[in-house]
Design a protein around this motif. Structure first.
Motif, PDB file in Angstrom:
ATOM      1  N   TRP A   1      -9.016  -2.588   1.814  1.00 20.21           N
ATOM      2  CA  TRP A   1      -9.574  -1.305   1.368  1.00 20.21           C
ATOM      3  C   TRP A   1     -10.675  -0.856   2.315  1.00 20.21           C
ATOM      4  CZ3 TRP A   1      -8.461   2.632  -1.652  1.00 20.21           C
ATOM      5  CH2 TRP A   1      -9.463   3.543  -1.965  1.00 20.21           C
TER       6      TRP A   1
ATOM      7  N   LEU B   1      -9.241   0.301   5.656  1.00 18.78           N
ATOM      8  CA  LEU B   1      -8.578   1.599   5.581  1.00 18.78           C
ATOM      9  C   LEU B   1      -9.583   2.742   5.463  1.00 18.78           C
ATOM     10  CD1 LEU B   1      -5.490   0.955   3.300  1.00 18.78           C
ATOM     11  CD2 LEU B   1      -5.615   0.968   5.783  1.00 18.78           C
TER      12      LEU B   1
ATOM     13  N   ARG C   1      -1.028   8.053   8.382  1.00 21.99           N
ATOM     14  CA  ARG C   1      -1.894   7.098   7.670  1.00 21.99           C
ATOM     15  C   ARG C   1      -1.327   5.677   7.753  1.00 21.99           C
ATOM     16  NH1 ARG C   1      -1.994  11.470   3.613  1.00 21.99           N
ATOM     17  NH2 ARG C   1      -4.008  12.491   3.822  1.00 21.99           N
TER      18      ARG C   1
ATOM     19  N   THR D   1      -4.641  -0.837  12.681  1.00 18.63           N
ATOM     20  CA  THR D   1      -5.878  -1.528  12.303  1.00 18.63           C
ATOM     21  C   THR D   1      -5.595  -2.971  11.923  1.00 18.63           C
ATOM     22  OG1 THR D   1      -6.955   0.506  11.549  1.00 18.63           O
ATOM     23  CG2 THR D   1      -7.794  -1.561  10.642  1.00 18.63           C
TER      24      THR D   1
ATOM     25  N   ALA E   1      -3.149   2.497   9.559  1.00 18.20           N
ATOM     26  CA  ALA E   1      -3.361   1.235   8.840  1.00 18.20           C
ATOM     27  C   ALA E   1      -2.677   0.087   9.576  1.00 18.20           C
ATOM     28  CB  ALA E   1      -2.845   1.348   7.408  1.00 18.20           C
TER      29      ALA E   1
ATOM     30  N   ILE F   1       0.873  -1.178   0.000  1.00 18.33           N
ATOM     31  CA  ILE F   1       0.000   0.000   0.000  1.00 18.33           C
ATOM     32  C   ILE F   1       0.904   1.221   0.000  1.00 18.33           C
ATOM     33  CG2 ILE F   1      -1.806   1.272   1.201  1.00 18.33           C
ATOM     34  CD1 ILE F   1      -2.488  -1.361   2.636  1.00 18.33           C
TER      35      ILE F   1
ATOM     36  N   SER G   1     -11.001   3.439   8.966  1.00 15.84           N
ATOM     37  CA  SER G   1     -10.116   3.769  10.091  1.00 15.84           C
ATOM     38  C   SER G   1      -9.746   5.226  10.103  1.00 15.84           C
ATOM     39  CB  SER G   1      -8.854   2.919  10.048  1.00 15.84           C
ATOM     40  OG  SER G   1      -8.090   3.205   8.907  1.00 15.84           O
TER      41      SER G   1
END
Length: 78
Positions: free
Chosen positions: A72, A75, A27, A34, A31, A14, A78
């Motif tokens: 996806w 993300l 970010r 999460t 991620a 990613i 979150s």
């Protein structure tokens, strides 16, 4: 918007556009945090960087297309 690229049959990269900056790093961290909560049999390893995250997953547990859809959705929530 992040971009997704399978770099092997078991890794998904990613990338967050804009290069190395604090916003992208945040970010990546979000991620990472999460995905850390996901089932350990699904995700084998996470490799965070400043503006990207490499996810090693088990292709025997989930199809690539399903995996990218789940990532996806996670993300975006979150």
């Amino acid at each position: 918007m992040p971009t997704f690229q399978f770099t092997s049959e078991r890794t998904l990269l990613i990338r967050f556009p804009g290069g190395m900056n604090l916003s992208n790093h945040q970010r990546v961290r979000a991620a990472f945090e999460t995905l850390l909560t996901w089932d350990a049999t699904l995700i084998r390893n996470l490799h965070p960087a400043y503006a990207s995250l490499l996810i090693e997953f088990d292709p025997n547990q989930i199809k690539r297309e399903t995996f990218i859809e789940k990532v996806w959705a996670a993300l975006m929530n979150s």
